[in-house]
Design a protein around this motif. Structure first.
Motif, PDB file in Angstrom:
ATOM      1  N   UNK A   1       0.838  -1.197   0.000  1.00  0.00           N
ATOM      2  CA  UNK A   1       0.000   0.000   0.000  1.00  0.00           C
ATOM      3  C   UNK A   1       0.867   1.239   0.000  1.00  0.00           C
ATOM      4  N   UNK A   2       0.589   2.156  -0.904  1.00  0.00           N
ATOM      5  CA  UNK A   2       1.438   3.335  -1.060  1.00  0.00           C
ATOM      6  C   UNK A   2       1.188   4.330   0.048  1.00  0.00           C
ATOM      7  N   UNK A   3       2.262   4.770   0.650  1.00  0.00           N
ATOM      8  CA  UNK A   3       2.171   5.764   1.707  1.00  0.00           C
ATOM      9  C   UNK A   3       2.982   6.975   1.284  1.00  0.00           C
ATOM     10  N   UNK A   4       2.378   8.170   1.188  1.00  0.00           N
ATOM     11  CA  UNK A   4       3.123   9.327   0.726  1.00  0.00           C
ATOM     12  C   UNK A   4       4.217   9.715   1.695  1.00  0.00           C
ATOM     13  N   UNK A 120      -6.836  -1.526  -0.778  1.00  0.00           N
ATOM     14  CA  UNK A 120      -8.094  -2.272  -0.776  1.00  0.00           C
ATOM     15  C   UNK A 120      -9.289  -1.356  -0.511  1.00  0.00           C
ATOM     16  N   UNK A 121      -9.034  -0.128  -0.063  1.00  0.00           N
ATOM     17  CA  UNK A 121     -10.126   0.810   0.214  1.00  0.00           C
ATOM     18  C   UNK A 121     -10.506   1.647  -1.006  1.00  0.00           C
ATOM     19  N   UNK A 122      -9.679   1.622  -2.030  1.00  0.00           N
ATOM     20  CA  UNK A 122      -9.883   2.477  -3.194  1.00  0.00           C
ATOM     21  C   UNK A 122     -10.700   1.772  -4.267  1.00  0.00           C
ATOM     22  N   UNK A 228      -7.256   6.425  -0.004  1.00  0.00           N
ATOM     23  CA  UNK A 228      -7.721   6.542   1.393  1.00  0.00           C
ATOM     24  C   UNK A 228      -6.652   6.194   2.417  1.00  0.00           C
ATOM     25  N   UNK A 229      -5.816   5.192   2.124  1.00  0.00           N
ATOM     26  CA  UNK A 229      -4.774   4.791   3.049  1.00  0.00           C
ATOM     27  C   UNK A 229      -3.754   5.914   3.247  1.00  0.00           C
ATOM     28  N   UNK A 230      -3.546   6.708   2.213  1.00  0.00           N
ATOM     29  CA  UNK A 230      -2.597   7.814   2.301  1.00  0.00           C
ATOM     30  C   UNK A 230      -3.118   8.938   3.181  1.00  0.00           C
ATOM     31  N   UNK A 288     -10.219  11.899  -3.142  1.00  0.00           N
ATOM     32  CA  UNK A 288      -9.916  10.542  -2.708  1.00  0.00           C
ATOM     33  C   UNK A 288     -10.482   9.521  -3.692  1.00  0.00           C
ATOM     34  N   UNK A 289      -9.706   8.444  -3.887  1.00  0.00           N
ATOM     35  CA  UNK A 289     -10.105   7.442  -4.866  1.00  0.00           C
ATOM     36  C   UNK A 289     -11.192   6.498  -4.378  1.00  0.00           C
ATOM     37  N   UNK A 290     -11.699   6.700  -3.162  1.00  0.00           N
ATOM     38  CA  UNK A 290     -12.869   5.942  -2.732  1.00  0.00           C
ATOM     39  C   UNK A 290     -14.145   6.763  -2.914  1.00  0.00           C
ATOM     40  N   UNK A 291     -14.025   7.942  -3.508  1.00  0.00           N
ATOM     41  CA  UNK A 291     -15.164   8.812  -3.768  1.00  0.00           C
ATOM     42  C   UNK A 291     -15.440   8.847  -5.277  1.00  0.00           C
ATOM     43  N   UNK A 292     -16.672   9.152  -5.700  1.00  0.00           N
ATOM     44  CA  UNK A 292     -16.990   9.207  -7.136  1.00  0.00           C
ATOM     45  C   UNK A 292     -16.181  10.287  -7.852  1.00  0.00           C
TER      46      UNK A 292
END
Length: 311
Positions: A1-4, A120-122, A228-230, A288-292
């Motif tokens: 998982x990518x962390x900035x 996994x959240x995106x 989201x993880x970021x 965020x990539x978990x949003x439309x």
């Protein structure tokens, strides 16, 4: 998982047994040729939801002054044809307005390694969301009468095939996958730029790009794509962080404690990006990539309309 890692790319939490941590997933996400048909369809779906959000800039004033007739280009909307002028000979012509002739909207879409990440959240990799968002905006803006193009890759056009044109240019641009900054293109005065990236580069590198574009009179918008993880770094215990840009790894003994410092740093990084944008009269949108994708697209259309209204 990518962390900035503000000021130095992105990292990834990995299984210690991974031989080439994160590379297969990243390379797959960035191999866009086979994904483009799906992304184009997705962007068309998003742009179709923006029909009521497209700004109307056809208003009285200098922007509506007649500029010139030009030949009709295949792919443009038939409604743009000036039938009276076209009846004089065997060609079709478009009545071009001064506003249309002198104002263009340019896109840059980051496709560097860190953009290939997806947790996994995106809903998908950051690069896919960036492409869908860029394509959808370009399509909606053309529908609204604007000219759009890719910085350094295409000319600005009002063609209804703008999405396909952009997709073909990006697939053919192998060098662009290694660049995490816009090319040294030179938009015209009063043009607009939409830069779509995770903006995990050092803030001074982002500032240099914004200052260069703004120095030519270009107005613009930064669109920060975030997994989201970021946002939260929701990890604990031991972890290994892998930098997708430099391919370096970092062993973290207490990810929970490290995460607290991380969240402070990422907040400071974003504050700095907001300051860079604000100083030049630009805007910053965090998506965020978990949003439309439509949420960010509608916001950007509103911001472009506001910029046009003050131009």
């Amino acid at each position: 998982m990518a962390i900035p890692r503000p000021g130095g790319g992105a990292t990834q939490v990995l299984d210690r047994s991974a031989r080439t941590p994160g590379r297969r997933e990243t390379e797959s996400a960035l191999a866009l040729a086979e994904r483009m048909p799906r992304l184009i369809l997705e962007s068309r779906r998003v742009s179709s939801t923006l029909a009521h959000g497209i700004h109307g800039r056809r208003r009285a004033g200098p922007g509506e002054s007649f500029w010139q007739f030009r030949p009709f280009v295949a792919g443009e909307a038939a409604a743009r044809i000036d039938w009276r002028r076209s009846a004089r000979d065997d060609r079709l012509y478009v009545r071009e307005r001064e506003w249309e002739a002198t104002h263009n909207i340019w896109f840059w879409i980051d496709r560097s390694a860190s953009m290939g990440f997806s947790s996994h959240l995106a809903q998908g990799p950051k690069v896919e969301r960036a492409l869908v968002l860029g394509f959808a905006l370009a399509d909606a803006l053309v529908e609204g009468g604007e000219r759009t193009g890719l910085l350094g890759l295409t000319r600005a056009t009002a063609s209804r095939r703008i999405v396909e044109t952009m997709a073909q240019a990006l697939v053919a641009d192998d060098k662009g996958q290694d660049d995490d900054a816009p090319p040294p293109a030179t938009p015209g005065r009063f043009d607009e730029a939409v830069l779509i990236s995770d903006f995990l580069s050092p803030p001074e590198a982002v500032k240099a790009s914004v200052d260069r574009l703004a120095g030519r009179g270009t107005r613009g918008h930064l669109v920060m794509i975030v997994d989201p993880v970021e946002e939260t770094f929701p990890f604990s215990g031991q972890a290994v962080l892998h930098d997708l840009e430099s391919k370096l790894s970092l062993n973290v003994g207490d990810a929970g404690a490290w995460g607290e410092a991380y969240r402070v740093r990422i907040a400071a990084h974003r504050d700095r990006l907001a300051e860079i944008a604000r100083t030049q009269g630009w805007t910053l949108t965090i998506h965020r990539t978990d949003r439309p994708a439509s949420e960010a697209a509608l916001r950007l259309l509103t911001l472009v309309a506001a910029a046009r209204g003050t131009g």
